[in-house]
Design an enzyme around this catalytic site. Structure first.
Site, PDB file in Angstrom:
ATOM      1  N   CYS A  80      27.804 -26.638  28.390  1.00  0.00           N
ATOM      2  CA  CYS A  80      28.804 -25.702  28.926  1.00  0.00           C
ATOM      3  C   CYS A  80      30.197 -26.346  28.912  1.00  0.00           C
ATOM      4  O   CYS A  80      30.750 -26.557  27.840  1.00  0.00           O
ATOM      5  CB  CYS A  80      28.388 -25.218  30.317  1.00  0.00           C
ATOM      6  SG  CYS A  80      29.364 -23.816  30.887  1.00  0.00           S
ATOM      7  N   HIS A 193      22.902 -23.108  29.129  1.00  0.00           N
ATOM      8  CA  HIS A 193      22.392 -24.140  30.035  1.00  0.00           C
ATOM      9  C   HIS A 193      20.911 -24.377  29.764  1.00  0.00           C
ATOM     10  O   HIS A 193      20.075 -23.595  30.252  1.00  0.00           O
ATOM     11  CB  HIS A 193      22.584 -23.697  31.494  1.00  0.00           C
ATOM     12  CG  HIS A 193      24.001 -23.740  31.929  1.00  0.00           C
ATOM     13  ND1 HIS A 193      24.559 -24.846  32.528  1.00  0.00           N
ATOM     14  CD2 HIS A 193      24.993 -22.841  31.801  1.00  0.00           C
ATOM     15  CE1 HIS A 193      25.833 -24.619  32.770  1.00  0.00           C
ATOM     16  NE2 HIS A 193      26.125 -23.404  32.340  1.00  0.00           N
ATOM     17  N   GLU A 195      19.049 -26.492  31.083  1.00  0.00           N
ATOM     18  CA  GLU A 195      18.373 -26.796  32.359  1.00  0.00           C
ATOM     19  C   GLU A 195      18.099 -25.541  33.178  1.00  0.00           C
ATOM     20  O   GLU A 195      17.423 -25.607  34.207  1.00  0.00           O
ATOM     21  CB  GLU A 195      19.206 -27.818  33.154  1.00  0.00           C
ATOM     22  CG  GLU A 195      20.451 -27.282  33.855  1.00  0.00           C
ATOM     23  CD  GLU A 195      21.663 -27.045  32.962  1.00  0.00           C
ATOM     24  OE1 GLU A 195      21.507 -26.991  31.731  1.00  0.00           O
ATOM     25  OE2 GLU A 195      22.775 -26.892  33.512  1.00  0.00           O
ATOM     26  N   ASP A 244      14.647 -12.452  50.850  1.00  0.00           N
ATOM     27  CA  ASP A 244      15.399 -12.510  52.105  1.00  0.00           C
ATOM     28  C   ASP A 244      14.664 -13.509  52.990  1.00  0.00           C
ATOM     29  O   ASP A 244      13.479 -13.328  53.280  1.00  0.00           O
ATOM     30  CB  ASP A 244      15.415 -11.146  52.797  1.00  0.00           C
ATOM     31  CG  ASP A 244      16.318 -10.134  52.090  1.00  0.00           C
ATOM     32  OD1 ASP A 244      17.026 -10.528  51.154  1.00  0.00           O
ATOM     33  OD2 ASP A 244      16.296  -8.960  52.486  1.00  0.00           O
ATOM     34  N   ASP A 416      27.004  -4.711  51.197  1.00  0.00           N
ATOM     35  CA  ASP A 416      26.008  -3.979  51.991  1.00  0.00           C
ATOM     36  C   ASP A 416      26.588  -2.631  52.413  1.00  0.00           C
ATOM     37  O   ASP A 416      27.013  -2.455  53.561  1.00  0.00           O
ATOM     38  CB  ASP A 416      25.638  -4.788  53.249  1.00  0.00           C
ATOM     39  CG  ASP A 416      25.010  -6.121  52.910  1.00  0.00           C
ATOM     40  OD1 ASP A 416      24.149  -6.168  52.019  1.00  0.00           O
ATOM     41  OD2 ASP A 416      25.384  -7.139  53.537  1.00  0.00           O
TER      42      ASP A 416
HETATM   43  O1  1PR Z   1      27.047 -11.940  55.443  1.00  0.00           O
HETATM   44  O2  1PR Z   1      27.526 -13.823  53.896  1.00  0.00           O
HETATM   45  O3  1PR Z   1      26.049 -14.171  55.855  1.00  0.00           O
HETATM   46  O4  1PR Z   1      25.320 -12.830  53.910  1.00  0.00           O
HETATM   47  C1  1PR Z   1      24.175 -12.267  54.430  1.00  0.00           C
HETATM   48  C2  1PR Z   1      23.339 -11.775  53.279  1.00  0.00           C
HETATM   49  O5  1PR Z   1      22.080 -11.379  53.798  1.00  0.00           O
HETATM   50  C3  1PR Z   1      23.947 -10.586  52.569  1.00  0.00           C
HETATM   51  O6  1PR Z   1      23.752 -10.727  51.175  1.00  0.00           O
HETATM   52  C4  1PR Z   1      23.125  -9.395  53.076  1.00  0.00           C
HETATM   53  O7  1PR Z   1      22.932  -8.442  52.051  1.00  0.00           O
HETATM   54  C5  1PR Z   1      21.805 -10.038  53.450  1.00  0.00           C
HETATM   55  N1  1PR Z   1      21.176  -9.427  54.629  1.00  0.00           N
HETATM   56  C6  1PR Z   1      21.608  -9.529  55.897  1.00  0.00           C
HETATM   57  N2  1PR Z   1      20.747  -8.887  56.727  1.00  0.00           N
HETATM   58  C7  1PR Z   1      19.766  -8.387  55.961  1.00  0.00           C
HETATM   59  C8  1PR Z   1      18.597  -7.646  56.431  1.00  0.00           C
HETATM   60  O8  1PR Z   1      17.762  -7.177  55.643  1.00  0.00           O
HETATM   61  N3  1PR Z   1      18.493  -7.473  57.744  1.00  0.00           N
HETATM   62  N4  1PR Z   1      19.296  -8.386  53.613  1.00  0.00           N
HETATM   63  C9  1PR Z   1      20.039  -8.713  54.654  1.00  0.00           C
HETATM   64  C10 1PR Z   1      19.747  -7.670  52.668  1.00  0.00           C
HETATM   65  C11 1PR Z   1      19.004  -6.507  50.883  1.00  0.00           C
HETATM   66  C12 1PR Z   1      18.505  -7.198  49.709  1.00  0.00           C
HETATM   67  C13 1PR Z   1      17.107  -6.731  49.396  1.00  0.00           C
HETATM   68  C14 1PR Z   1      17.280  -5.535  48.495  1.00  0.00           C
HETATM   69  C15 1PR Z   1      16.054  -5.180  47.716  1.00  0.00           C
HETATM   70  N5  1PR Z   1      18.637  -7.224  52.037  1.00  0.00           N
HETATM   71  O9  1PR Z   1      18.575  -8.548  49.852  1.00  0.00           O
HETATM   72  O10 1PR Z   1      16.493  -7.784  48.814  1.00  0.00           O
HETATM   73  O11 1PR Z   1      17.690  -4.402  49.257  1.00  0.00           O
HETATM   74  O12 1PR Z   1      15.039  -4.766  48.546  1.00  0.00           O
HETATM   75  P1  1PR Z   1      13.916  -3.757  48.046  1.00  0.00           P
HETATM   76  O13 1PR Z   1      13.683  -4.034  46.590  1.00  0.00           O
HETATM   77  O14 1PR Z   1      12.723  -4.101  48.848  1.00  0.00           O
HETATM   78  O15 1PR Z   1      14.413  -2.374  48.296  1.00  0.00           O
HETATM   79  P2  1PR Z   1      26.530 -13.201  54.835  1.00  0.00           P
END
Ligand code: 1PR
Length: 565
Positions: A80, A193, A195, A244, A416
């Site tokens: 890269c 990349h 790696e 998550d 979000d």
């Molecule tokens: O605000 O910089 O600390 O980042 C927090 C991160 O955590 C953000 O990216 C936010 O989207 C994520 N987050 C916070 N709370 C939740 C929660 O679920 N209570 N999760 C959360 C977000 C959404 C996706 C999920 C998709 C696909 N979850 O991560 O994986 O919606 O899901 P699915 O295929 O099952 O529908 P910061």
């Protein structure tokens, strides 16, 4: 062989170290000019910004020894930015001069008709080798390799014939053909990349390392022939598995998954894990497995990237509150595809008064093996500040500081949004972004809404639309957008196409669709309908309702370009 890695102190060099360890090679780090004399082979995995690499090498008095090492004829493998520094200059930082070994400039990709950075898995077309050459090809035309860059070496035999004679392979992105592998004499370099390119990349590293000294130091020049662009480039659509992660009630980091961001078991619903739901499990954090175990499983089944989002609300900075760094380190040692890490990347102050800049948190993740960091809540606040400041950048946000040090491609903004419903006659500030429901929108079919951004995992809504956030994040220097949907998260009803099309049209950086995938067909639909570069799912993969192989097969059957694994 005394193998050395050149580390200039920025970017993810740990992944290369992990790859070499996996292949069974011992190596040392170049830390002083003297080390160049001890090295008989050097790999330079430059990541991030060209000027950062040049400045760091100069500041550490490593620039001239690097040039002398390469001119001495000993084997060099640049990755890269480690390839780009071989050229004369880069449009990324007009003030910085490269080593000038290959006489052409590095230029920016044209983003008028495609997303930039060029991010994802693409192919590399080799040149026919001289019959007399003892060197075998390193890089296979039938494999995909992982690229992530906004600047490229033009392949132009008419304008830069000497530079073209260094090309070992070229790659096409949009209608631009660039040098993706250089090889001549003792110099080898890849824009991709290895790696991070799964088994195909490990094979490239092994092939170079296993060559005899003659093979690695006497590669003949290429005979540059014209390579007009083909109607279609080779970049594939990416399929991403997202985990998550948060601490459960026992304090262990587990992969969890919510429905519309609520990750606690509900008393009257089926339990997605194997344990039957009881009064005791109701209200506890859903536990769908261990992050590193799942990461390995997804990489083995063909995930093009992995995302680990720590959704804990941090009391202190993530450097202290959670062993997330250890999770990243363990995952990076076992999987060789790109890793995005998110959660808590913001400036913070620990209870003891210690100030933790977001850049420090991101740096710790990169050193542990992350390739990109994902910023959620802090990006919303940064864009609000930008707008209050008449769209003038002040250079202080987490997006800006991290992009400056590690490159735009290393910064993902995770959005979000939630539907904010309005009356049919709405004429407020978001009137230009109103979406009207249709037959596929269920109970929302007759409604109208705009997409409102939230912070703190959806807990707090802000007066900022998804388009405003997307464009502000791009202006601040984000390299990619991860677009979630609180309305669709965990529902299995498919991605929110109206939301994704809105964002895709609003920016020029790559967009990742997230939330709502319930079947392999939903991936086909989102790529066909919205033009996003990648799509992500969580729940269906964790519960093994759909496998990543099923998604890849459905995409291939639909004629959508995908990486076979
Ligand atoms: O605000 O910089 O600390 O980042 C927090 C991160 O955590 C953000 O990216 C936010 O989207 C994520 N987050 C916070 N709370 C939740 C929660 O679920 N209570 N999760 C959360 C977000 C959404 C996706 C999920 C998709 C696909 N979850 O991560 O994986 O919606 O899901 P699915 O295929 O099952 O529908 P910061």
């Amino acid at each position: 062989m005394s193998l050395y890695i050149l580390d200039y102190g920025a970017g993810n060099v740990q992944s290369l170290a992990n790859s070499l360890t996996r292949l069974g090679y011992a190596f040392e780090w170049i830390s002083t000019p003297d080390d160049f004399h001890k090295a008989s082979s050097i790999v330079f995995p430059g990541v991030g910004a060209f000027h950062t690499a040049v400045e760091h090498l100069r500041a550490r008095a490593l620039w001239d020894p690097l040039r002398q090492y390469i001119q001495s004829g000993k084997p060099y493998f640049g990755i890269c930015v480690g390839l780009q520094v071989l050229f004369q200059s880069s449009a990324e930082s007009p003030g910085s001069i490269g080593l000038g070994i290959i006489p052409s400039p590095i230029q920016r990709f044209d983003d008028t008709s495609k997303a930039v950075p060029h991010m994802g898995w693409n192919t590399a077309q080799l040149f026919p080798s001289e019959p007399s050459s003892s060197s075998s090809s390193i890089t296979s035309p039938s494999n995909h390799y992982y690229f992530v860059h906004s600047f490229r070496a033009p392949y132009d035999p008419e304008k830069y014939p000497e530079a073209a004679s260094w090309a070992h392979a070229t790659t096409q992105y949009g209608q631009e053909v660039f040098i993706s592998v250089v090889r001549r004499g003792n110099v080898f370099g890849t824009q991709y990349h290895p790696e991070k390119s799964g088994q195909a990349g490990l094979d490239v590293l092994r092939e170079w390392l296993d060559q005899t000294d003659v093979q690695r130091t006497a590669a003949p020049p290429t005979n540059p022939i014209p390579r007009p662009p083909q109607p279609r480039d080779g970049l594939t659509k990416r399929v991403i598995a997202c985990m998550d992660v948060r601490s459960n009630d026992a304090g262990d980091l587990v992969v969890t998954k919510g429905d519309q961001y609520d990750v606690r078991e509900k008393p009257n619903q089926g339990c997605p894990s194997s344990t039957a739901l009881t009064q005791e499990t109701a209200g506890t954090v859903r536990n769908l497995g261990k992050p590193v175990v799942l990461a390995e499983r997804y990489a083995a089944s063909g995930a093009d990237e992995l995302a680990l989002l720590n959704i804990t609300s941090f009391r202190r900075s993530p450097l202290h509150d959670q062993p997330m760094i250890a999770v990243v380190r363990a995952a990076a040692a076992r999987v060789f595809v790109p890793l995005t890490i998110g959660g808590g990347i913001t400036d913070s102050v620990d209870p003891d008064g210690t100030h933790r800049p977001a850049l420090e948190v991101a740096g710790a993740y990169f050193r542990a093996g992350a390739d990109k960091v994902s910023i959620g809540s802090d990006a919303v606040r940064a864009v609000e500040r930008l707008r209050a400041n008449s769209n003038v950048l002040d250079g202080t946000s987490a997006i800006e500081t991290i992009a400056r040090a590690y490159g735009n491609q290393a910064v993902v903004v995770s959005i979000d949004p939630r539907r904010a419903f309005v009356d049919p006659g709405y004429t407020g500030p978001h009137a230009g972004e109103i979406v009207r429901g249709g037959p596929g929108d269920g109970e929302d079919a007759d409604k109208a809404w705009w997409y409102q951004c939230t912070v703190s995992g959806g807990r707090e809504a802000r007066d900022l639309s998804v388009v405003e956030l997307a464009q502000g994040a791009e202006k601040l220097g984000a390299g990619e957008l991860l677009v979630n949907s609180i309305d669709r998260d965990g529902t299995g009803r498919g991605f929110d196409h109206a939301l994704l099309s809105l964002v895709r049209r609003a920016v020029r950086i790559p967009v990742v669709a997230s939330s709502g995938a319930g079947s392999a067909a939903h991936f086909v639909d989102v790529f066909r309908e919205t033009g996003v570069e990648a799509a992500l799912a969580a729940g269906i993969f964790h519960r093994e309702e759909v496998r990543i192989e099923d998604v890849k097969r459905a995409l291939a059957d639909a004629g959508i370009s995908t990486r076979a694994s």
